[in-house]
Every structure is written in C-alpha cells, then in structure tokens.
Design an enzyme around this catalytic site. Structure first.
Site, PDB file in Angstrom:
ATOM      1  N   GLU A 211       0.805  -1.227   0.000  1.00 30.01           N
ATOM      2  CA  GLU A 211       0.000   0.000   0.000  1.00 30.01           C
ATOM      3  C   GLU A 211       0.846   1.288   0.000  1.00 30.01           C
ATOM      4  OE1 GLU A 211      -3.011  -0.363   3.035  1.00 30.01           O
ATOM      5  OE2 GLU A 211      -3.993  -2.018   1.988  1.00 30.01           O
TER       6      GLU A 211
ATOM      7  N   GLU B 124      -5.153  -8.567  -0.731  1.00 26.98           N
ATOM      8  CA  GLU B 124      -5.901  -8.418   0.522  1.00 26.98           C
ATOM      9  C   GLU B 124      -7.338  -8.054   0.173  1.00 26.98           C
ATOM     10  OE1 GLU B 124      -4.444  -5.601   3.365  1.00 26.98           O
ATOM     11  OE2 GLU B 124      -2.339  -6.175   3.094  1.00 26.98           O
TER      12      GLU B 124
END
EC number: 3.2.1.37
Length: 504
Positions: A160, A280
C-alpha cells in the site's frame, strides 16, 4: 417465494481462485505455536495454496543486520527465523507469496513506522544495499528450497505505497524507483521468477495505470498486478478497542466492481494480459471491527467467493488467523480481528462459509446474487445459498424453492447451516458475558458452536428434486445431494421393529 429451475448441464467452470492465497499477520508471528495450530486447521478444512503477510524484512525476523568490520558498517544476513517460518509453511502444504517489506531499521532513511510492531515505511538510505539484500534473500531461498520450487512463488514489492501510513509521503516516484531496483534484483537471480506490484489499496487506481506505463517505458520487469479491496467506510465511532464502520449499501457488488475496474485498467495498459492478484480483501480494513466476527461477514464474503474468480486471478482473504498484532496484542478473545479463526483455535462464521465453498464442485450449473449450484465429478450436487441482511431487527427471512435435476432416484440430502444461531461462536461468547480472557472451560465450550446439520432421504420425481429452503437472517447454508447406494438388503434378518420404541 423465489423459484429457481437449475439447468441439467453447466456451460462453464466454477473458478475457485479464492483458494489461491490467504493473508497472515506479520511473518514473525509464524514462530508461535498457536499461529501454526490455526494454519494447520485452515489447511485441513480449506487448503489454500499460498500465504502472504507483512514483515519479511522487518527487524523481528532478523534477516538484515549491519556489523562493524574494520571501522566500516557492513551487511550481515541472518536466515535463522525465515527458514523456520518457510519450513513450517511448506510442511503445511502452503507456499509463500513473498511481500518485500518493511524496511530494516539499519537500512532505513527515516524513523517513520506503522503498527504496534513498528514496521519502518521509509525508503532505503542506500539502494545498492537494498538491491544486495533482495539478491541475498532470493538466492538463499533458491539454495534452500530449489529453483523449481521458488519459481512457483510470487514476489510482491511493498504494501500500500499509495498511503502515507505505509510509504513515506505516499511518494509515487520513489515507489517506482524501489520497484525497479527490487524487480531487477529478483530477475538478476533468475529471470523466471515472478515479481509484481504495486500492492495499492482502493481509491488510487491511477497508480495502476501510471505503474504499468512506468514499467513499459523503462522496460522494468512486471509479471502481475496486485491491489487490495475493502468496502467499509470511514468509522462513525472509535473506541480504545473497536472501530465501528458502516459497509457500502451494496457491499458485495461494490467489491466485485473494484475487481472489474482494475481488470479493465490492465487491459487498457501496455501489458493487457497480466494476471491480477487481489492480495488483501475483507469487509473492513480495521483489525478491531466486530463485523469480522459475525454471521453477516460470512454472508457478505459468500457473495464475493461465488463470483470474484471471474474477474481476478486470485483474491486473498485478510487474514486466516486472529494471531495478529497491528493494533497491539489482542485485548480479548473476540476483538473484531480479521481472522477466519479466533484465538484458541475457534472457527468464526466466515471460516465455515469458506469450508462450504470448498465443498462445491467444478461444474457451474446456476449462479445469481444469492446462491451458487454446482455438480461434482462424481455426479453429486453441491450448492451454497446466503441471505445477507444489512438492516437491524429480527425475522428478515428469505424463501427459495430449488428444482434440481438429478441422475439418480434415491437421494440423500445434507444441509449445513451457519447463521445468527448456529456455527456462531461470537454469539456463544456474548451469552457467556463476553469474557475477555475466558476460562479453560469456556475455551472448551466455544468450539462446539458448529454448523447445524440436517439430513433426509428422498426419491426424485421425474428426474428432479424440489427443495423448499427458508434462509434466516445472515444465513449461509451448504446443501449436498448425493445418490443413495442402499445396502439394507444385505443385513440378514434385519427388522427395526424388534427394537423397543421403533417400527419396521
């Protein structure tokens, strides 16, 4: 009442891409016995192929150190713990989906960290040392596990980077530099190894486009695209122990749209055929959101499992276990953790939903937004139905009639139910008074919250079975229909009427 006439033959395969990978807390947690107990349970009942988590290069795993030699600080690579971790994974028939991160303290350019365990999120102060670290790690994996094994692994660069919490200033160009150095380092060891990124979360999909154009322009290796997907909004209430977040109005469809959107961006890129891995996903991105412990979460995830594989090459549930420490050591047995399995090896409703989908066949006979019906290789039928209810209150049931063609006359039907009452250890825990650190007796009781099982034998009429099903609020149900191979006549002198209280 909804009536569904299931076709006798399927025209496509049910893609079980949800089984490709599952998420985990930081890799250092794999040194704990309870973590491995949970993973063993998950592998026995579900059987994922890969596992992905943070912290490979963080200090608790201990790979990177610097020692002073002749007045100069030089790298020292220590593989003691990572060998133990990967050995444990392979022993449980699951392979690592490697995430390169976070930054070792001795190599970090700054002191910004994330999580209770302080993963460093700054770029390397020396990219040459970072490159050498990547080469050393990958080379060690090949030396220990063999080139053919490691070629089956996937290597993802960072986590991220589009968020300032996970990458200093969310600096896109600095991430692209990190990716280029890392990808070239991996390929220098073996050009057949698989490397990709950018592992962003939602809300910044322009990163995908820019990343792929960057790789094309600079001829940087990229073998797959990775992204994360969550559908909860910002929390409307925070406490010391919980995040309370509303889901989108139609959350399953919202997540599936995220999958489709990224796939479309890839098709429009210089690399239109790259695999897409959702590394995810879950309802909430918070590890202290109580929704993760509920039957609602199971019904929500059922919708994603039923169709997500049509749009992405894999989607990795975040995470398999509540042995997880991003927001400190868990403060209670049920604390809103991401895991399929709660502490003390207690399955949650979503765990059971995964086992239900694991029972499905490969031939897709029927699917809509509330059910999926499949045929197995042996001719038996397996179906999963769900009733996702976002509103509060009791009742809120749904009735469905299934008309299912079968190729046999004597039929055994088994139904397993998870809902607000059954297969719901969170409910039992609340009935106990929400014990923060439950007694041994309580811990022994909670795993008994298993799916409710119903069975019956029927005869097909004109080659079909009619099933009337009532789904309660947030129920997920598995229905299996098999041929009865009756051996009653082989019992000499059999007569149930000779048993007190029973008739023939």
């Amino acid at each position: 009442m909804k009536v569904v006439n299931v076709p006798s033959n399927g025209r496509e395969k049910f893609k079980k891409n949800w089984k490709f990978c599952v998420g985990t807390g930081r890799l250092g947690l794999a040194l704990q016995k309870e973590y491995l107990d949970h993973l063993k349970l998950v592998q026995e009942k579900i059987g994922f192929r890969y596992i992905r988590g943070h912290g490979l290069l963080s200090d608790d795993v201990g790979i990177y150190r610097e020692v002073e030699i002749d007045g100069e600080m030089k790298p020292f690579y220590n593989f003691t713990y990572i060998d133990r971790i990967v050995d444990s994974y392979l022993a449980l028939n699951i392979r690592p989906f490697i995430e390169f991160g976070f930054m070792p303290k001795a190599l970090a350019s700054g002191d910004q960290t994330v999580f209770y365990w302080k993963g460093n999120v700054t770029p390397p102060k020396d990219y040459n040392k970072w490159r050498d670290l990547i080469v050393a790690v990958v080379s060690h994996f090949i030396e220990r596990y063999g080139i053919e094994e490691v070629r089956t692994w996937l290597f993802e660069v960072w986590n991220e980077p589009n968020l300032v919490n996970f990458w200093k200033d969310a600096n896109k160009q600095e991430y692209f530099k990190l990716y280029e150095v890392t990808a070239r380092a991996v390929k220098s060891v073996d050009p057949h190894l698989q490397v990709g990124g950018p592992a962003i979360c939602g809300g910044s999909d322009e990163w995908i486009t820019d990343f792929l154009h960057f790789c094309a322009e600079r001829r940087v290796p990229v073998d797959f695209v990775s992204r994360h997907a969550y559908t909860s909004k910002a929390p409307h209430k925070k406490t010391f122990e919980y995040y309370y977040q509303e889901l989108e109005l139609e959350p399953p469809e919202d997540m599936l749209e995220q999958f489709k959107t990224v796939r479309a961006l890839i098709r429009q890129s210089p690399f239109p055929h790259l695999p897409l891995h959702i590394t995810e996903y879950n309802t909430s991105y918070s590890p202290i959101n109580p929704v993760h412990d509920t039957a609602l979460n199971a019904a929500y995830i059922a919708r994603i499992l039923s169709e997500g594989g049509d749009y992405v090459d894999s989607f990795s549930y975040w995470t398999f276990s509540d042995v997880f420490e991003e927001m400190d050591v868990p403060k209670a047995l049920f604390h809103g953790g991401f895991g399929l399995v709660a502490l003390h090896s207690i399955p949650k409703p979503t765990f059971h939903a995964f086992t239900f989908f694991n029972a499905l066949g490969d031939e897709l006979l029927y699917r809509d937004g509330e059910m999926i019906v499949t045929r197995r290789k042996d001719g038996s039928i397996a179906a999963v139905l769900w009733n996702l209810v976002m509103e509060k209150g009791e009742g809120l049931t749904k009735e469905v009639q299934l008309v299912i063609p079968v190729s046999f006359s004597a039929v055994f039907i088994k139904r397993q139910i998870v809902n607000e009452q059954y297969g719901n250890a969170w409910r039992v825990w609340k009935q106990m008074g929400r014990p923060r650190f439950p007694s041994r007796q309580a811990v022994e009781t909670l795993p008994s919250a298993q799916p409710h099982v119903m069975t019956e034998q029927r005869r097909a009429t004109d080659g079909v079975i009619h099933l009337s099903i009532v789904l309660s609020k947030n129920e997920v149900t598995l229905i299996e229909i098999e041929q009865v191979r009756d051996e009653t006549s082989t019992y000499v002198g059999l007569d149930d009427g000779e048993i007190t209280s029973y008739s023939s």
